[in-house]
Design a protein around this motif. Structure first.
Motif, PDB file in Angstrom:
ATOM      1  N   LEU A   1      40.460  48.191  46.542  1.00  0.00           N
ATOM      2  CA  LEU A   1      39.966  47.166  45.632  1.00  0.00           C
ATOM      3  C   LEU A   1      40.316  47.499  44.186  1.00  0.00           C
ATOM      4  N   ARG A   2      40.288  48.784  43.860  1.00  0.00           N
ATOM      5  CA  ARG A   2      40.514  49.191  42.475  1.00  0.00           C
ATOM      6  C   ARG A   2      41.905  48.792  41.993  1.00  0.00           C
ATOM      7  N   ARG A   3      42.912  48.931  42.848  1.00  0.00           N
ATOM      8  CA  ARG A   3      44.283  48.639  42.442  1.00  0.00           C
ATOM      9  C   ARG A   3      44.467  47.163  42.050  1.00  0.00           C
ATOM     10  N   PRO A   4      44.149  46.187  42.920  1.00  0.00           N
ATOM     11  CA  PRO A   4      44.349  44.791  42.505  1.00  0.00           C
ATOM     12  C   PRO A   4      43.461  44.368  41.342  1.00  0.00           C
ATOM     13  N   ILE A   5      42.246  44.927  41.266  1.00  0.00           N
ATOM     14  CA  ILE A   5      41.355  44.555  40.175  1.00  0.00           C
ATOM     15  C   ILE A   5      41.900  45.064  38.840  1.00  0.00           C
ATOM     16  N   SER A   6      42.437  46.291  38.826  1.00  0.00           N
ATOM     17  CA  SER A   6      43.018  46.812  37.590  1.00  0.00           C
ATOM     18  C   SER A   6      44.306  46.057  37.231  1.00  0.00           C
ATOM     19  N   GLU A   7      45.091  45.670  38.238  1.00  0.00           N
ATOM     20  CA  GLU A   7      46.290  44.870  37.966  1.00  0.00           C
ATOM     21  C   GLU A   7      45.923  43.515  37.376  1.00  0.00           C
ATOM     22  N   SER A   8      44.803  42.953  37.844  1.00  0.00           N
ATOM     23  CA  SER A   8      44.358  41.660  37.320  1.00  0.00           C
ATOM     24  C   SER A   8      44.085  41.745  35.824  1.00  0.00           C
ATOM     25  N   MET A   9      43.544  42.884  35.389  1.00  0.00           N
ATOM     26  CA  MET A   9      43.246  43.061  33.967  1.00  0.00           C
ATOM     27  C   MET A   9      44.518  42.927  33.130  1.00  0.00           C
ATOM     28  N   GLY A  10      45.612  43.536  33.592  1.00  0.00           N
ATOM     29  CA  GLY A  10      46.858  43.481  32.841  1.00  0.00           C
ATOM     30  C   GLY A  10      47.586  42.161  32.985  1.00  0.00           C
ATOM     31  N   TYR A  11      47.778  41.710  34.236  1.00  0.00           N
ATOM     32  CA  TYR A  11      48.569  40.504  34.493  1.00  0.00           C
ATOM     33  C   TYR A  11      47.868  39.259  33.970  1.00  0.00           C
ATOM     34  N   GLU A  12      46.629  39.054  34.448  1.00  0.00           N
ATOM     35  CA  GLU A  12      45.901  37.845  34.056  1.00  0.00           C
ATOM     36  C   GLU A  12      45.506  37.899  32.584  1.00  0.00           C
ATOM     37  N   GLY A  13      45.118  39.100  32.103  1.00  0.00           N
ATOM     38  CA  GLY A  13      44.750  39.221  30.703  1.00  0.00           C
ATOM     39  C   GLY A  13      45.905  38.879  29.788  1.00  0.00           C
ATOM     40  N   MET A  14      47.093  39.409  30.095  1.00  0.00           N
ATOM     41  CA  MET A  14      48.261  39.147  29.267  1.00  0.00           C
ATOM     42  C   MET A  14      48.688  37.684  29.370  1.00  0.00           C
ATOM     43  N   TYR A  15      48.732  37.156  30.576  1.00  0.00           N
ATOM     44  CA  TYR A  15      49.168  35.768  30.741  1.00  0.00           C
ATOM     45  C   TYR A  15      48.226  34.813  30.015  1.00  0.00           C
ATOM     46  N   ASN A  16      46.920  34.972  30.212  1.00  0.00           N
ATOM     47  CA  ASN A  16      45.960  34.037  29.621  1.00  0.00           C
ATOM     48  C   ASN A  16      45.858  34.181  28.109  1.00  0.00           C
ATOM     49  N   ALA A  17      46.128  35.378  27.594  1.00  0.00           N
ATOM     50  CA  ALA A  17      46.107  35.568  26.138  1.00  0.00           C
ATOM     51  C   ALA A  17      47.342  34.969  25.475  1.00  0.00           C
ATOM     52  N   SER A  18      48.431  34.839  26.224  1.00  0.00           N
ATOM     53  CA  SER A  18      49.703  34.418  25.623  1.00  0.00           C
ATOM     54  C   SER A  18      50.104  32.980  25.939  1.00  0.00           C
ATOM     55  N   LYS A  19      49.608  32.409  27.032  1.00  0.00           N
ATOM     56  CA  LYS A  19      50.154  31.148  27.544  1.00  0.00           C
ATOM     57  C   LYS A  19      50.046  29.983  26.561  1.00  0.00           C
ATOM     58  N   ASP A  20      48.987  29.946  25.747  1.00  0.00           N
ATOM     59  CA  ASP A  20      48.805  28.805  24.850  1.00  0.00           C
ATOM     60  C   ASP A  20      49.720  28.852  23.635  1.00  0.00           C
ATOM     61  N   TYR A  21      50.423  29.957  23.423  1.00  0.00           N
ATOM     62  CA  TYR A  21      51.390  30.010  22.332  1.00  0.00           C
ATOM     63  C   TYR A  21      52.602  29.123  22.618  1.00  0.00           C
ATOM     64  N   LEU A  22      52.682  28.609  23.831  1.00  0.00           N
ATOM     65  CA  LEU A  22      53.702  27.608  24.139  1.00  0.00           C
ATOM     66  C   LEU A  22      53.540  26.383  23.245  1.00  0.00           C
TER      67      LEU A  22
ATOM     68  N   ILE B   1      47.725  35.264  45.734  1.00  0.00           N
ATOM     69  CA  ILE B   1      48.022  36.545  46.371  1.00  0.00           C
ATOM     70  C   ILE B   1      47.030  37.607  45.914  1.00  0.00           C
ATOM     71  N   LEU B   2      46.725  37.621  44.626  1.00  0.00           N
ATOM     72  CA  LEU B   2      45.757  38.580  44.088  1.00  0.00           C
ATOM     73  C   LEU B   2      44.378  38.369  44.699  1.00  0.00           C
ATOM     74  N   VAL B   3      43.937  37.101  44.755  1.00  0.00           N
ATOM     75  CA  VAL B   3      42.625  36.801  45.338  1.00  0.00           C
ATOM     76  C   VAL B   3      42.601  37.182  46.818  1.00  0.00           C
ATOM     77  N   GLY B   4      43.708  36.940  47.513  1.00  0.00           N
ATOM     78  CA  GLY B   4      43.797  37.341  48.912  1.00  0.00           C
ATOM     79  C   GLY B   4      43.706  38.849  49.082  1.00  0.00           C
ATOM     80  N   ARG B   5      44.338  39.605  48.185  1.00  0.00           N
ATOM     81  CA  ARG B   5      44.273  41.076  48.246  1.00  0.00           C
ATOM     82  C   ARG B   5      42.837  41.555  48.062  1.00  0.00           C
ATOM     83  N   VAL B   6      42.137  40.956  47.102  1.00  0.00           N
ATOM     84  CA  VAL B   6      40.741  41.344  46.865  1.00  0.00           C
ATOM     85  C   VAL B   6      39.873  40.967  48.061  1.00  0.00           C
ATOM     86  N   ALA B   7      40.058  39.746  48.584  1.00  0.00           N
ATOM     87  CA  ALA B   7      39.239  39.275  49.698  1.00  0.00           C
ATOM     88  C   ALA B   7      39.468  40.082  50.972  1.00  0.00           C
ATOM     89  N   ASN B   8      40.632  40.704  51.104  1.00  0.00           N
ATOM     90  CA  ASN B   8      40.911  41.520  52.286  1.00  0.00           C
ATOM     91  C   ASN B   8      39.907  42.655  52.450  1.00  0.00           C
TER      92      ASN B   8
END
Length: 423
Positions: A214-235, A337-344
């Motif tokens: 669980l720790r691996r996908p949750i920590s990846e979510s911090m980087g991937y989702e955090g970066m994407y959501n912080a940057s996406k509106d600069y479009l 895919i991330l949610v599926g990894r966590v739900a597993n």
């Protein structure tokens, strides 16, 4: 599809009728806010979510998930109306706090409803596919909403209306929740003891960090989702920048030209994202499994930020815009895919809590990155103003691809608390 899945899809369709979403940054800039202040506002929202999210997830698990969703959307209605009718910075922060309450009650809870229903039907193996389908309807909703929003901005040349009109579909979703099967209102454990709620909250939360799987996908979510959501509106300002730089539709005002271009770009983005979510399950299977798919997506994520860097340090603004569209497509493959990894590895009774922990960690990533990005963009010379976004994305992707050693057994789960642990 079954009527229940259709209701799940309707939820996503209505939820994403957020007509301000494609104009969010432009609307706040129009209210006199800087990029740094907008980043701070986003961080305030995410910190507020962090404070409330895990307790609300546990409350949803123990006391009623369907009613948690209703409370969420009541808070959204209040937030959207306030955004629309105020120009006060303080009032905007108050509205953002109401928005955070809505996010805290919603995130993790509806996914837990979906997964609980799948388990009750003996369809647990379809979790990535079904969640991808429901998420694809969310993206269809976004595509519809951006066309409606662009039309309103074009005609009225005012961003305020797109906030308060967003309250209407949020109110309609409350009616949708009332049609959900009552058995989905509660988790598998109906115990209402406050002490046992806190025990379950603590055990499920602790397991997210003690279980390697669980720790691996949750920590990846911090980087991937955090970066994407912080940057996406600069479009949005990139599109406005392109509109100002090219002699296109010059008979119209800048606001109208920007609205038309945003409608075109975001409609394409949302349609592509819808297909990406729908086929997240087959893509995961094609790449081997969810873990292998995640690694491939990290490489694509980093590579796209390299292309974005090229677009931001040259005059190729169109290349930068295309990069943001590709990032959105990748994120809509990544999320199911991330949610599926966590739900597993999460027990059904603790599902909303575990998914809320994941969402909280994602919020923490956004809260850290957003104000730093806003400050960096404000301080960077205008020709290269958006280059820091690309540099941050490249750095985070490189860190995520560093191997962390062997993981725990793939059969490990977040177990439901035992009688002894509850004593």
């Amino acid at each position: 599809m079954s009527p229940v899945i259709n209701r799940f899809c309707l939820y996503g369709l209505l939820k994403n009728q957020r007509y301000f979403a494609a104009f969010w940054i432009l609307a706040f800039l129009d209210k006199g806010m800087s990029f740094a202040l907008i980043g701070t506002l986003m961080a305030f929202r995410e910190i507020s979510v962090i404070v409330m999210e895990i307790p609300t997830g546990a409350i949803a698990d123990m006391l009623g998930r369907r009613w948690a969703m209703i409370v969420s959307h009541v808070a959204y209605v209040a937030a959207f109306l306030t955004f629309g009718f105020t120009t006060s910075t303080i009032a905007i922060f108050v509205a953002m706090f109401a928005f955070a309450i809505g996010e805290a009650f919603r995130t993790g809870t509806h996914k837990a409803i979906i997964f609980s229903w799948l388990k009750s039907q003996g369809r647990e193996k379809e979790k990535t596919q079904i969640y991808g389908i429901t998420r694809s309807w969310s993206q269809i909703g976004s595509a519809i909403s951006v066309i409606i929003a662009a039309g309103m901005v074009f005609v009225l040349e005012d961003y305020s209306v797109i906030f308060w009109v967003s309250a209407i579909p949020a109110a309609l979703n409350i009616i949708n929740f009332l049609t959900y099967p009552r058995e989905l209102d509660r988790s598998a454990t109906p115990d209402k003891s406050r002490g046992k709620v806190m025990i379950r909250l603590w055990e499920a939360t602790l397991s997210c960090f003690t279980s390697a799987k669980l720790r691996r996908p949750i920590s990846e979510s911090m980087g991937y989702e955090g970066m994407y959501n912080a940057s996406k509106d600069y479009l949005q300002p990139l599109i406005q920048q392109m509109v100002l730089a090219i002699p296109l539709l010059t008979a119209w005002q800048t606001t109208q030209r920007t609205a038309v271009m945003i409608a075109v770009v975001y409609s394409l983005l949302y349609v592509l994202s819808s297909f990406a979510s729908r086929y997240a399950g087959p893509i995961s299977a094609f790449l081997g499994d969810e873990e292998r798919a995640a690694r491939w997506l990290w490489m694509a994520f980093g590579g796209t930020f390299v292309v974005l860097l090229l677009g931001t340090v040259t005059d190729w603004t169109g290349l930068a815009i295309v990069s943001f569209v590709v990032l959105a497509v990748l994120q809509n493959i990544w999320r199911p895919i991330l949610v599926g990894r966590v739900a597993n590895y999460a027990d059904d009774a603790a599902m909303a809590t575990v998914l809320s922990v994941e969402s909280q960690v994602k919020s923490l990533g956004l809260a850290i990155i957003a104000p730093v990005l806003g400050f960096a963009v404000d301080r960077t010379p205008e020709p290269y103003q958006f280059a820091p976004i690309a540099l941050f994305g490249i750095a985070i992707s490189a860190l995520a691809l560093i191997p962390l050693g062997s993981d725990a057994s793939p059969t490990s789960k977040v177990e439901e608390p035992t009688a002894a642990s509850e004593a």
